[in-house]
Design a protein around this motif. Structure first.
Motif, PDB file in Angstrom:
ATOM      1  N   ILE A   4       0.859  -1.180   0.000  1.00 39.55           N
ATOM      2  CA  ILE A   4       0.000   0.000   0.000  1.00 39.55           C
ATOM      3  C   ILE A   4       0.896   1.231   0.000  1.00 39.55           C
ATOM      4  CG2 ILE A   4      -0.213   0.151   2.510  1.00 39.55           C
ATOM      5  CD1 ILE A   4      -3.190   0.844   1.999  1.00 39.55           C
ATOM      6  N   ASN A   5       0.491   2.270  -0.699  1.00 37.66           N
ATOM      7  CA  ASN A   5       1.250   3.511  -0.734  1.00 37.66           C
ATOM      8  C   ASN A   5       0.856   4.323   0.508  1.00 37.66           C
ATOM      9  OD1 ASN A   5       1.950   6.273  -1.211  1.00 37.66           O
ATOM     10  ND2 ASN A   5       2.241   5.764  -3.368  1.00 37.66           N
ATOM     11  N   TYR A   6       1.801   4.480   1.424  1.00 37.87           N
ATOM     12  CA  TYR A   6       1.501   5.156   2.684  1.00 37.87           C
ATOM     13  C   TYR A   6       1.270   6.653   2.507  1.00 37.87           C
ATOM     14  CZ  TYR A   6       2.330   0.789   5.011  1.00 37.87           C
ATOM     15  OH  TYR A   6       2.231  -0.514   5.405  1.00 37.87           O
ATOM     16  N   ASN A   7       1.784   7.235   1.458  1.00 34.92           N
ATOM     17  CA  ASN A   7       1.467   8.645   1.179  1.00 34.92           C
ATOM     18  C   ASN A   7      -0.016   8.787   0.851  1.00 34.92           C
ATOM     19  OD1 ASN A   7       3.978   9.804   1.623  1.00 34.92           O
ATOM     20  ND2 ASN A   7       4.671   9.280  -0.423  1.00 34.92           N
ATOM     21  N   HIS A   8      -0.541   7.884   0.025  1.00 30.21           N
ATOM     22  CA  HIS A   8      -1.971   7.914  -0.292  1.00 30.21           C
ATOM     23  C   HIS A   8      -2.790   7.776   0.989  1.00 30.21           C
ATOM     24  CE1 HIS A   8      -1.018   6.154  -4.557  1.00 30.21           C
ATOM     25  NE2 HIS A   8      -0.594   7.402  -4.414  1.00 30.21           N
TER      26      HIS A   8
END
Length: 152
Positions: A4-8
């Motif tokens: 998962i993209n943690y920025n998103h």
């Protein structure tokens, strides 16, 4: 689901906390379009809608509420870790000491001043209570006028 993209996730978390894309954009010093694009990418990754419109604001969907609960714990835990790391970097280690109530506090103070470089927090109690707290790892050390038997 792989990564998962943690920025998103972070942008979604801010939007959820503020209740709006604009609020998240302002808090993160980004444009609302950037926040919207990042949330859309997260929705695609999770294969579901995270928000629904309610008046002028946003309300998390059932999926959004679930994701927010996890994100909230993750980011709060991350902040706690940073607080602890920064606290340690500044050499502000906290050392909990239990002191038997029968001892002279002036004497204990002098002993601790010369022996310990960390920040101290002292608790006064009976010998038995201090031993119990030590066994529960609530204290780092105790100073007492009573001997400890080998079974303790």
């Amino acid at each position: 689901m792989s990564h998962i993209n943690y920025n998103h996730l972070y942008y979604f978390w801010h939007a959820c906390r503020t209740g709006s894309i604009f609020g998240a954009a302002e808090a993160l010093s980004l444009t609302p379009q950037t926040i919207t694009g990042q949330i859309k990418a997260l929705e695609e990754r999770l294969q579901g809608k995270l928000f629904r419109r309610q008046g002028r604001g946003l309300v998390p969907t059932e999926l959004g509420q679930l994701v927010f609960r996890y994100a909230d714990r993750m980011f709060m835990l991350g902040q706690e870790m940073l607080d602890i790391v920064n606290y340690r970097k500044e050499s502000h280690l906290l050392f909990d000491v239990g002191v038997a109530d029968a001892l002279s506090k002036q004497l204990v103070s002098k002993v601790l001043e010369t022996a310990v470089v960390a920040h101290l927090r002292c608790f006064e109690s009976t010998h038995e209570m201090l031993l119990e707290q030590l066994s529960q790892h609530k204290l780092d050390m105790i100073i007492s006028d009573c001997p400890i038997d080998s079974t303790q």
